[in-house]
Design a protein around this motif. Structure first.
Motif, PDB file in Angstrom:
ATOM      1  N   LEU A   2       4.783  -1.816  16.605  1.00 51.12           N
ATOM      2  CA  LEU A   2       3.815  -2.892  16.727  1.00 51.12           C
ATOM      3  C   LEU A   2       2.407  -2.376  16.949  1.00 51.12           C
ATOM      4  N   GLU A   3       2.272  -1.227  17.641  1.00 46.46           N
ATOM      5  CA  GLU A   3       0.925  -0.712  17.854  1.00 46.46           C
ATOM      6  C   GLU A   3       0.295  -0.286  16.541  1.00 46.46           C
ATOM      7  N   LYS A   4       1.090   0.212  15.605  1.00 47.81           N
ATOM      8  CA  LYS A   4       0.570   0.576  14.298  1.00 47.81           C
ATOM      9  C   LYS A   4       0.082  -0.675  13.567  1.00 47.81           C
ATOM     10  N   LEU A   5       0.812  -1.750  13.728  1.00 46.08           N
ATOM     11  CA  LEU A   5       0.460  -3.003  13.065  1.00 46.08           C
ATOM     12  C   LEU A   5      -0.899  -3.502  13.528  1.00 46.08           C
ATOM     13  N   SER A   6      -1.170  -3.394  14.806  1.00 46.62           N
ATOM     14  CA  SER A   6      -2.433  -3.899  15.315  1.00 46.62           C
ATOM     15  C   SER A   6      -3.603  -3.000  14.923  1.00 46.62           C
ATOM     16  N   LYS A   7      -3.380  -1.728  14.697  1.00 46.75           N
ATOM     17  CA  LYS A   7      -4.451  -0.806  14.357  1.00 46.75           C
ATOM     18  C   LYS A   7      -4.766  -0.795  12.864  1.00 46.75           C
ATOM     19  N   MET A   8      -3.822  -1.184  12.031  1.00 46.27           N
ATOM     20  CA  MET A   8      -4.001  -1.147  10.584  1.00 46.27           C
ATOM     21  C   MET A   8      -4.870  -2.319  10.146  1.00 46.27           C
ATOM     22  N   SER A   9      -5.893  -2.035   9.359  1.00 47.45           N
ATOM     23  CA  SER A   9      -6.714  -3.123   8.826  1.00 47.45           C
ATOM     24  C   SER A   9      -5.953  -3.796   7.679  1.00 47.45           C
ATOM     25  N   VAL A  10      -6.384  -4.993   7.343  1.00 52.03           N
ATOM     26  CA  VAL A  10      -5.741  -5.718   6.252  1.00 52.03           C
ATOM     27  C   VAL A  10      -5.931  -4.950   4.941  1.00 52.03           C
ATOM     28  N   GLU A  12      -6.288  -1.702   4.562  1.00 47.95           N
ATOM     29  CA  GLU A  12      -5.373  -0.555   4.581  1.00 47.95           C
ATOM     30  C   GLU A  12      -3.949  -0.996   4.260  1.00 47.95           C
ATOM     31  N   ALA A  13      -3.560  -2.119   4.825  1.00 44.37           N
ATOM     32  CA  ALA A  13      -2.216  -2.637   4.569  1.00 44.37           C
ATOM     33  C   ALA A  13      -2.048  -3.016   3.099  1.00 44.37           C
ATOM     34  N   MET A  14      -3.064  -3.602   2.511  1.00 43.83           N
ATOM     35  CA  MET A  14      -2.998  -3.972   1.096  1.00 43.83           C
ATOM     36  C   MET A  14      -2.889  -2.727   0.223  1.00 43.83           C
ATOM     37  N   ILE A  15      -3.634  -1.700   0.558  1.00 43.19           N
ATOM     38  CA  ILE A  15      -3.582  -0.452  -0.201  1.00 43.19           C
ATOM     39  C   ILE A  15      -2.201   0.180  -0.073  1.00 43.19           C
ATOM     40  N   THR A  16      -1.636   0.162   1.125  1.00 40.54           N
ATOM     41  CA  THR A  16      -0.286   0.691   1.334  1.00 40.54           C
ATOM     42  C   THR A  16       0.728  -0.106   0.536  1.00 40.54           C
ATOM     43  N   PRO A  56      -7.553 -11.621  12.370  1.00 44.94           N
ATOM     44  CA  PRO A  56      -6.411 -10.711  12.224  1.00 44.94           C
ATOM     45  C   PRO A  56      -5.066 -11.404  12.449  1.00 44.94           C
ATOM     46  N   ASP A  57      -5.097 -12.598  13.044  1.00 47.45           N
ATOM     47  CA  ASP A  57      -3.859 -13.350  13.268  1.00 47.45           C
ATOM     48  C   ASP A  57      -3.575 -14.365  12.173  1.00 47.45           C
ATOM     49  N   HIS A  58      -4.339 -14.335  11.115  1.00 43.22           N
ATOM     50  CA  HIS A  58      -4.083 -15.222   9.963  1.00 43.22           C
ATOM     51  C   HIS A  58      -2.685 -14.898   9.439  1.00 43.22           C
ATOM     52  N   GLU A  63       1.399 -11.093   7.488  1.00 44.45           N
ATOM     53  CA  GLU A  63       2.496 -10.826   6.552  1.00 44.45           C
ATOM     54  C   GLU A  63       2.223  -9.555   5.742  1.00 44.45           C
ATOM     55  N   ILE A  64       1.018  -9.381   5.290  1.00 47.90           N
ATOM     56  CA  ILE A  64       0.673  -8.169   4.525  1.00 47.90           C
ATOM     57  C   ILE A  64       0.826  -6.939   5.411  1.00 47.90           C
ATOM     58  N   LYS A  65       0.370  -7.021   6.643  1.00 54.18           N
ATOM     59  CA  LYS A  65       0.521  -5.888   7.559  1.00 54.18           C
ATOM     60  C   LYS A  65       1.995  -5.602   7.834  1.00 54.18           C
ATOM     61  N   ARG A  66       2.782  -6.651   8.007  1.00 59.28           N
ATOM     62  CA  ARG A  66       4.212  -6.482   8.276  1.00 59.28           C
ATOM     63  C   ARG A  66       4.906  -5.787   7.107  1.00 59.28           C
ATOM     64  N   LEU A  67       4.616  -6.239   5.887  1.00 60.77           N
ATOM     65  CA  LEU A  67       5.235  -5.634   4.711  1.00 60.77           C
ATOM     66  C   LEU A  67       4.792  -4.185   4.518  1.00 60.77           C
TER      67      LEU A  67
END
Length: 123
Positions: A2-10, A12-16, A56-58, A63-67
């Protein structure tokens, strides 16, 4: 996790999630791919990419960060399985009879990781 989830920008998550940044002229197709993977609209994906949605709670951002986090965890798990496979192969090349117990343990660990990793694909 979960700590990784909070630090990752949207972004960055989209790129991943998309395995890299969009090339020149590929942004619409790239955003469509992300939108389909996250089950969100193209417009929402574009708004997230352009920082029009800053919360960030949208739901879509979460969902993008979770995936993306699931994708990274699966990548890490496959690296661990490959590590166990390499250790088993190394011990087998040294003395397979003497190291049979360790070899079997490494092979079983790699198999367990791969079986768990392949269950329930998110994409």
């Amino acid at each position: 996790m979960l700590e990784k989830l909070s630090k990752m920008s949207v972004r960055e998550a989209m790129i991943t999630l998309a395995d890299g940044v969009p090339g020149h002229g590929e942004l619409p197709r790239w955003l469509t791919t992300i939108a389909k993977k996250a089950n969100i609209s193209f417009r929402t994906a574009r708004s997230l990419w352009n920082n029009e949605i800053t919360n960030p709670d949208h739901l879509a951002a979460r969902e993008i960060k979770r995936l993306a986090q699931i994708k990274e965890a699966r990548r890490d798990a496959l690296m661990a399985a490959e590590f166990f496979d390499r250790r088993a192969a190394t011990l087998a090349s040294i003395d397979p009879d003497f190291h049979r117990h360790e070899i079997d343990a490494f092979v079983e660990a790699a198999r367990a990781i791969r079986n768990r990793n392949s269950a329930g694909d998110c994409e």
